[in-house]
Each structure stands twice: as structure tokens, then as C-alpha cells.
Design an enzyme around this catalytic site. Structure first.
Site, PDB file in Angstrom:
ATOM      1  N   GLN A  11       0.827  -1.193   0.000  1.00 47.46           N
ATOM      2  CA  GLN A  11       0.000   0.000   0.000  1.00 47.46           C
ATOM      3  C   GLN A  11       0.869   1.255   0.000  1.00 47.46           C
ATOM      4  OE1 GLN A  11      -3.335  -1.027   2.454  1.00 47.46           O
ATOM      5  NE2 GLN A  11      -4.009   1.089   2.587  1.00 47.46           N
ATOM      6  N   SER A  92       4.357  -6.324   2.740  1.00 48.98           N
ATOM      7  CA  SER A  92       3.019  -6.301   3.339  1.00 48.98           C
ATOM      8  C   SER A  92       1.981  -6.890   2.377  1.00 48.98           C
ATOM      9  CB  SER A  92       2.660  -4.874   3.767  1.00 48.98           C
ATOM     10  OG  SER A  92       1.466  -4.855   4.516  1.00 48.98           O
ATOM     11  N   LEU A  93       1.070  -6.075   1.862  1.00 50.30           N
ATOM     12  CA  LEU A  93       0.107  -6.520   0.859  1.00 50.30           C
ATOM     13  C   LEU A  93       0.800  -7.261  -0.281  1.00 50.30           C
ATOM     14  CD1 LEU A  93      -2.491  -6.362  -1.005  1.00 50.30           C
ATOM     15  CD2 LEU A  93      -1.655  -4.094  -1.647  1.00 50.30           C
ATOM     16  N   ARG A 117      -9.290  -8.197   3.243  1.00 51.79           N
ATOM     17  CA  ARG A 117      -8.191  -7.810   4.142  1.00 51.79           C
ATOM     18  C   ARG A 117      -8.214  -6.303   4.380  1.00 51.79           C
ATOM     19  NH1 ARG A 117      -2.657  -6.186   3.407  1.00 51.79           N
ATOM     20  NH2 ARG A 117      -1.189  -7.139   4.896  1.00 51.79           N
ATOM     21  N   HIS A 201       0.138  -3.162  11.038  1.00 50.80           N
ATOM     22  CA  HIS A 201       1.240  -3.973  11.579  1.00 50.80           C
ATOM     23  C   HIS A 201       1.562  -3.626  13.034  1.00 50.80           C
ATOM     24  CE1 HIS A 201       1.852  -5.781   7.677  1.00 50.80           C
ATOM     25  NE2 HIS A 201       1.846  -4.578   7.151  1.00 50.80           N
ATOM     26  N   GLN A 250       0.961 -11.764   9.968  1.00 50.37           N
ATOM     27  CA  GLN A 250       1.607 -10.627   9.300  1.00 50.37           C
ATOM     28  C   GLN A 250       0.905  -9.303   9.603  1.00 50.37           C
ATOM     29  OE1 GLN A 250       0.597  -8.871   5.887  1.00 50.37           O
ATOM     30  NE2 GLN A 250       2.336  -9.505   4.618  1.00 50.37           N
TER      31      GLN A 250
END
Length: 416
Positions: A11, A92-93, A117, A201, A250
Site C-alpha cells: 500500500q 506487506s500486501l 483484508r 502492523h 503478518q
């Protein structure tokens, strides 16, 4: 020898028009966006190419948009270039994009999963409660210590992203993030508060993590075609069995991106392609001189990659060819004979060996580098010698595999 990685952004890489250049020039890219439209039952393609930035920036839209743009770039790359990676990793993503392109998650499933998500991450913390800040100019141990000192029940701040040696991101409650940020500023750090909709996170994302785990259980996953590195462990997934656990955890754990890059470096990766919009990951690695990173966002990027990777691959094959032929001769000589039939030995070993030596001498005489055909001829002659000497099949395979690996030609020649 070149070793290649694919890197997938997370992102923050989104912008209106992302993917447009590839869609204009490669039908396979447009097909990926069309598949995403069908899977989500709304016009994601229109949103990405000509929508409003406000809509695109909504987490539930951003995540499927970036994943789709990344998969579109990957599909174009594989169609036009086709050189497979040794490793893949996503920020991440981007980890879901990496898993999708490695075959671990079907594309339609991946698009639906990241949309959910995004919704879950947005819903986990009411707007205005959480914050994030990027920090540079101070050692990570100091940042970790300040987060620990400030954090208490109901006012948490943690390191959420180890992005590079120069940049770390902190995440948590607004008050705690601000307190750490101001303290670090007083120590000479540069602190930039991020415009995000939630404290990603961090432990505040636990409701999203729990719900996403239940969502993941509804899907089927496959083994990956090549290694995918986890953000949680900074090591490759052992198998598809870890997908649900790693992707759930995660969401609340820090992204170990710097450790991921170090893993790639230690695995001799020297080239990487950023699959997706912008050059966020390339910029994170701007101080890294051991890995060359290429973009894949435009037709010009693809043409540059094609010229660079394919020409180097051909050169690599040629340069290692003479070493391969020389090693074939050495292997032929050093292999113990178990066949005492003189006629078979004469034809299968002596004649084949003479041809193998003559092949090398002719190339040297003509000052010619071996082509792939020369390499395949040397392999054929060596196999004749090993077969005639009655070397067991399993030992043959081991020796030939070792030969390919030592000369860096395994991936070029293909499977035995």
C-alpha cells in the site's frame, strides 16, 4: 552468474492511471484487470485507470488495485521475457501478490482476499485512534527502546516496518506515536507522520488478524512454483501449509523488509524486478549496490528488461559453456568403469571421449564460444560414456546435477 528476484509493492504505491501503459500495449494486462472486475463484481479497472484518488485510496480498494496492477505487470513480463525468478518477496500486501504469482493463491481468490483484508484492517480501529510515522536518522535499537518506554496498556506504539537501514516505521495509538516521534526528533531523527487510515502492523490490528484467519480458511492454496519470502520470518515459506498462519500473523507483526533483502543478498541475488506501480521498493534500496532493481510499469520498462535480461542470459550461457565442456571431459575420465565388454567400451567410451575432446579443441582452434547446441552435444556424449561405464542412474543424475550447478547452466539447459 545472475540470480533474479521479483519484488511486489504494498500500500502507498497506488495512483490514478497505474497499469494504463501496459493495458494499452499488452492485451494480457487488460485481461488481468477484466478478471479482477469479474471476481469483485465492480469496475476496478475503471477506478485504477480513470477513477478518483479518494476512492482509490480507500484501503478496501487500494489493496485489490495494487495486487491487480502487480499481477498484470508479472503476466506481461512472463509473456515477453519469461525468465523465472529464483526468489520472490512482497512488502506487506505485496506478499499476497508474490504468493499469487508463484501459484500459491489463484488470482480471483487473491483479489477477493485482499479486498476483505483491506476492509478488516480499516474496521479494526476507529478512525482517529491510530497513527504511523516514518523515522530515519537514528539507530533501530534506539527506536525500539523508545517504543518500549512509552508503551503501556491502552497507549501502545511499536516498530511496524523495518524498511531499510535508513528507514523504520512506527505504529500504534496516536498519543503514543506522537510521544515517540517527538522524543526521537529531539535526538536528531527525521520523523514524518503518515497519512494512513489505521495503525497497520501493530497489536491494534488483532481483530483484523483474527477475522482474516477465518477468511483464509475458506480458500484452497497450492504449492509455490518458486520460493516466496515471508514478511514475518524473512525466510521462504516451507510449504503452502503456512499460508494461513503467516498471512494472519503478518497483519499484527512488523514487516521485516530489510532482513528480507539481506536474505536475498546472502542467496546471491544480484538483479530484481519490481512488479507493480511506482518505484517504492527500488527507492528503499537506493543505498544497496549489490542488487540492481528494474521497473516493469511501462512498455519501455519491459523492452529495457527484455534487452538486459535476455542478452545477459545468452552471454552467461556462452561464457559458462567452455567450463561445462571441460568438466564433462573431467567427469568422463574420473568415472569408474564397470563394463568389461571391449566392443561396447570402444564405441560408447573411447569414441565418445574422442568426440568430446575434439569438440573442445575445435572451439579453441576457431576461437569460438560454445553455443547451446555445443553444450547439448557435450552432455549427450558424456551421458553415452556414463551409460556405457554402467554408472547407476541415481549416481548419474547426481553428477550431472552437480555439473549444471557448478557451471551455472542448470536453468538454461532444462531438466534432465
Amino acid at each position: 552468474m545472475n540470480k533474479l528476484a521479483f519484488l511486489f509493492p504494498g500500500q502507498g504505491a497506488q495512483y490514478i492511471g497505474m497499469g494504463s501503459k501496459l493495458c494499452e500495449n499488452f492485451s494480457v494486462a487488460g485481461q488481468v484487470f477484466d478478471e479482477a472486475n469479474e471476481a469483485l463484481d465492480f469496475d476496478l479497472k475503471k477506478l485504477c485507470l480513470q477513477g478518483s484518488m479518494d476512492e482509490l485510496t480507500k484501503t478496501e480498494n487500494t489493496q485489490p488495485a495494487i495486487l491487480t496492477a502487480s499481477v498484470a505487470a508479472f503476466k506481461v513480463y512472463m509473456q515477453e521475457i519469461g525468465i523465472k525468478p529464483d526468489y520472490t518477496a512482497g512488502h506487506s500486501l505485496g506478499e499476497l501478490s508474490a504468493l499469487c504469482c508463484a501459484g500459491g493463491i489463484q488470482f480471483a481468490d487473491a483479489v477477493r482476499l485482499v479486498r476483505q483484508r483491506g476492509r478488516l484492517m480499516q474496521q479494526a480501529v476507529p478512525e482517529g485512534i491510530g497513527s504511523m510515522a516514518a523515522v530515519s536518522g537514528v539507530e533501530k535499537e534506539i527506536i525500539e527502546k523508545e517504543c518500549y518506554l512509552v508503551s503501556k496498556e491502552g497507549n501502545i506504539v511499536v516498530v511496524s516496518n523495518y524498511n531499510s537501514l535508513e528507514q523504520i516505521v512506527i505504529s500504534g495509538h496516536v498519543k503514543a506515536v506522537n510521544a515517540v516521534g517527538e522524543q526521537l526528533k529531539s535526538m536528531g531523527a527525521r520523523v514524518v507522520y503518515l497519512k494512513v487510515s489505521a495503525p497497520f502492523h501493530s497489536p491494534l490490528m488483532q481483530p483484523a488478524s483474527d477475522s482474516f484467519r477465518e477468511e483464509l480458511k475458506k480458500y484452497n492454496f497450492c504449492e509455490m512454483e518458486w520460493p516466496v519470502i515471508s514478511n514475518v520470518t524473512a525466510k521462504p515459506y516451507p510449504s503452502k501449509d503456512q499460508i494461513i498462519d503467516y498471512l494472519s500473523v503478518q497483519i499484527t507483526n512488523p514487516v521485516k523488509w530489510q532482513s528480507t533483502i539481506e536474505y536475498l543478498q546472502n542467496s546471491s541475488i544480484n538483479k530484481a524486478v519490481e512488479m507493480g506501480p511506482k518505484a517504492v521498493l527500488k527507492n528503499l534500496l537506493r543505498s544497496n549496490t549489490s542488487i540492481s532493481i528494474f521497473s516493469s510499469e511501462t512498455t519501455e520498462d519491459i523492452l529495457h528488461l527484455k534487452k538486459k535480461l535476455i542478452s545477459e542470459k545468452e552471454t552467461e550461457t556462452v561464457n559458462n559453456g567452455m567450463m561445462f565442456i571441460t568438466r564433462c571431459i573431467a567427469t568422463a575420465v574420473s568415472t569408474k568403469n564397470r563394463n568389461w565388454d571391449e566392443n561396447m567400451y570402444q564405441k560408447g567410451v573411447v569414441e565418445s571421449y574422442r568426440k568430446l575432446v575434439a569438440l573442445k579443441e575445435e572451439l579453441i582452434k576457431e576461437s569460438t564460444q560454445p553455443t547451446e547446441e555445443h553444450i547439448e552435444e557435450a552432455l549427450h556424449l558424456l551421458k553415452q560414456i556414463l551409460d556405457t561405464k554402467l554408472l547407476p542412474d541415481n549416481e548419474q543424475k547426481d553428477r550431472l546435477n552437480k555439473l549444471f550447478i557448478e557451471t551455472g547452466l542448470k536453468s538454461q539447459i532444462g531438466s534432465l
